[in-house]
Motif scaffolding. Structure first.
Motif, short mmCIF file in Angstrom:
data_model
loop_
_atom_site.label_atom_id
_atom_site.label_comp_id
_atom_site.label_asym_id
_atom_site.label_seq_id
_atom_site.Cartn_x
_atom_site.Cartn_y
_atom_site.Cartn_z
N ALA A 52 0.84 -1.20 0.00
CA ALA A 52 0.00 0.00 0.00
C ALA A 52 0.87 1.25 0.00
CB ALA A 52 -0.93 0.00 1.20
N ALA A 53 1.92 1.25 0.80
CA ALA A 53 2.82 2.41 0.85
C ALA A 53 3.47 2.65 -0.51
CB ALA A 53 3.90 2.20 1.92
N GLU A 54 3.88 1.59 -1.15
CA GLU A 54 4.52 1.76 -2.46
C GLU A 54 3.51 2.08 -3.55
OE1 GLU A 54 8.54 -0.92 -2.04
OE2 GLU A 54 6.81 -1.84 -3.00
N ASP A 55 2.45 1.29 -3.63
CA ASP A 55 1.50 1.44 -4.74
C ASP A 55 0.67 2.72 -4.65
OD1 ASP A 55 2.43 -0.98 -5.65
OD2 ASP A 55 0.68 -2.13 -5.02
N LYS A 56 0.36 3.16 -3.43
CA LYS A 56 -0.50 4.33 -3.28
C LYS A 56 0.28 5.63 -3.08
CE LYS A 56 -4.63 2.07 -1.40
NZ LYS A 56 -4.61 0.81 -1.90
N PHE A 57 1.52 5.53 -2.61
CA PHE A 57 2.27 6.75 -2.31
C PHE A 57 3.61 6.85 -3.05
CE2 PHE A 57 -0.40 5.83 1.41
CZ PHE A 57 -1.19 6.96 1.37
N LEU A 58 4.47 5.84 -2.88
CA LEU A 58 5.82 5.93 -3.45
C LEU A 58 5.78 6.03 -4.98
CD1 LEU A 58 8.90 5.93 -2.96
CD2 LEU A 58 8.81 3.45 -3.28
N TYR A 59 5.19 5.04 -5.63
CA TYR A 59 5.18 5.04 -7.09
C TYR A 59 4.50 6.28 -7.68
CZ TYR A 59 6.75 0.10 -7.21
OH TYR A 59 7.44 -1.07 -7.10
N PRO A 60 3.30 6.65 -7.21
CA PRO A 60 2.67 7.86 -7.77
C PRO A 60 3.51 9.13 -7.55
CG PRO A 60 1.03 6.56 -6.62
CD PRO A 60 2.38 5.95 -6.30
N ASN A 61 4.13 9.26 -6.38
CA ASN A 61 4.97 10.44 -6.13
C ASN A 61 6.22 10.44 -7.01
OD1 ASN A 61 3.29 11.68 -4.26
ND2 ASN A 61 4.19 10.57 -2.54
N LEU A 62 6.83 9.27 -7.16
CA LEU A 62 8.02 9.19 -8.01
C LEU A 62 7.66 9.39 -9.49
CD1 LEU A 62 10.04 6.27 -6.38
CD2 LEU A 62 10.36 8.74 -6.10
N ALA A 74 9.54 4.43 -12.05
CA ALA A 74 8.38 4.30 -11.17
C ALA A 74 7.13 3.94 -11.96
CB ALA A 74 8.17 5.58 -10.38
N THR A 75 6.95 4.58 -13.10
CA THR A 75 5.77 4.30 -13.94
C THR A 75 5.82 2.87 -14.46
OG1 THR A 75 5.62 6.63 -14.55
CG2 THR A 75 4.50 5.04 -15.99
N THR A 76 6.98 2.43 -14.91
CA THR A 76 7.14 1.07 -15.42
C THR A 76 6.88 0.05 -14.32
OG1 THR A 76 8.74 1.78 -17.09
CG2 THR A 76 8.76 -0.54 -16.48
N PHE A 77 7.46 0.27 -13.15
CA PHE A 77 7.25 -0.66 -12.03
C PHE A 77 5.77 -0.74 -11.67
CE2 PHE A 77 11.41 -1.46 -9.60
CZ PHE A 77 12.13 -1.55 -10.77
N ASP A 78 5.12 0.39 -11.61
CA ASP A 78 3.70 0.41 -11.26
C ASP A 78 2.88 -0.37 -12.28
OD1 ASP A 78 1.47 1.14 -9.68
OD2 ASP A 78 1.01 2.75 -11.08
N GLN A 79 3.18 -0.19 -13.56
CA GLN A 79 2.44 -0.89 -14.61
C GLN A 79 2.72 -2.39 -14.59
OE1 GLN A 79 3.72 1.26 -18.08
NE2 GLN A 79 2.25 2.92 -17.77
N GLU A 80 3.98 -2.76 -14.37
CA GLU A 80 4.37 -4.17 -14.41
C GLU A 80 4.01 -4.93 -13.14
OE1 GLU A 80 8.55 -4.33 -15.20
OE2 GLU A 80 8.34 -3.63 -17.25
N MET A 81 4.03 -4.25 -11.99
CA MET A 81 3.92 -4.97 -10.73
C MET A 81 2.82 -4.45 -9.81
SD MET A 81 7.98 -5.56 -9.99
CE MET A 81 8.48 -3.85 -10.19
N GLY A 82 2.06 -3.47 -10.25
CA GLY A 82 1.03 -2.89 -9.41
C GLY A 82 -0.09 -3.84 -9.03
N HIS A 83 -0.26 -4.91 -9.79
CA HIS A 83 -1.32 -5.89 -9.53
C HIS A 83 -0.96 -6.90 -8.45
CE1 HIS A 83 1.55 -7.96 -12.04
NE2 HIS A 83 1.05 -9.08 -11.57
N LEU A 84 0.27 -6.87 -7.97
CA LEU A 84 0.75 -7.89 -7.06
C LEU A 84 -0.04 -7.96 -5.75
CD1 LEU A 84 2.79 -10.14 -6.76
CD2 LEU A 84 4.46 -8.47 -5.94
N ALA A 85 -0.53 -6.84 -5.27
CA ALA A 85 -1.31 -6.86 -4.02
C ALA A 85 -2.55 -7.74 -4.17
CB ALA A 85 -1.70 -5.43 -3.62
#
Length: 136
Positions: A52-62, A74-85
């Motif tokens: 939650a900290a990464e997906d909701k705050f870290l990635y969007p801020n970065l 950050a955008t690539t990581f979010d797109q590739e791995m954001g579904h992991l939760a």
């Protein structure tokens, strides 16, 4: 400071993963089901906070960074791995109790391999690619 907390989470996650992935056979999964279940329960709590900290705050801020490499990573990581939760939640619900592990040890081993490998990949990529960019 915030990044250090996330790194501490990673260390805790790796330790719990050792217990969860320690069973390599169905017989081991059954005999270690109680320990695995406890580790999975603790991991679920840590993962929910961490992702939650990464997906909701870290990635969007970065993704708003003035530094193109940070923004792109950050955008690539979010797109590739954001579904992991969501993937982890499904896994956790399927195998949270010793009974669920014992009733389907083959499924537990298969899903553990699939889900935990994806989680480890995310952690390693963050440790090796994303976090060093932020620290620069």
């Amino acid at each position: 400071m915030y990044l250090e907390i996330l790194k501490d989470h990673h260390e805790g996650i790796y330790k719990l993963l050792d217990t969860i992935t320690g069973a390599k056979t169905e017989t081991q999964a059954i005999s270690q089901a109680d320990d695995i279940s406890r580790a999975l329960s603790r991991l679920a709590g840590l993962i929910s906070i961490h992702l939650a900290a990464e997906d909701k705050f870290l990635y969007p801020n970065l993704a708003k960074s003035d530094t193109p490499k940070i923004r792109e990573t950050a955008t690539t990581f979010d797109q590739e791995m954001g579904h992991l939760a969501d993937t982890f939640t499904t896994y956790k619900e399927a195998f949270m109790t010793p009974t669920k592990i014992k009733n389907n040890p083959a499924g537990f081993l298969q899903e553990t391999h699939r889900v935990i490998d994806a989680l480890i990949e995310r952690l390693q990529r963050e440790d090796q690619e994303l976090y060093p960019l932020v620290e620069e």
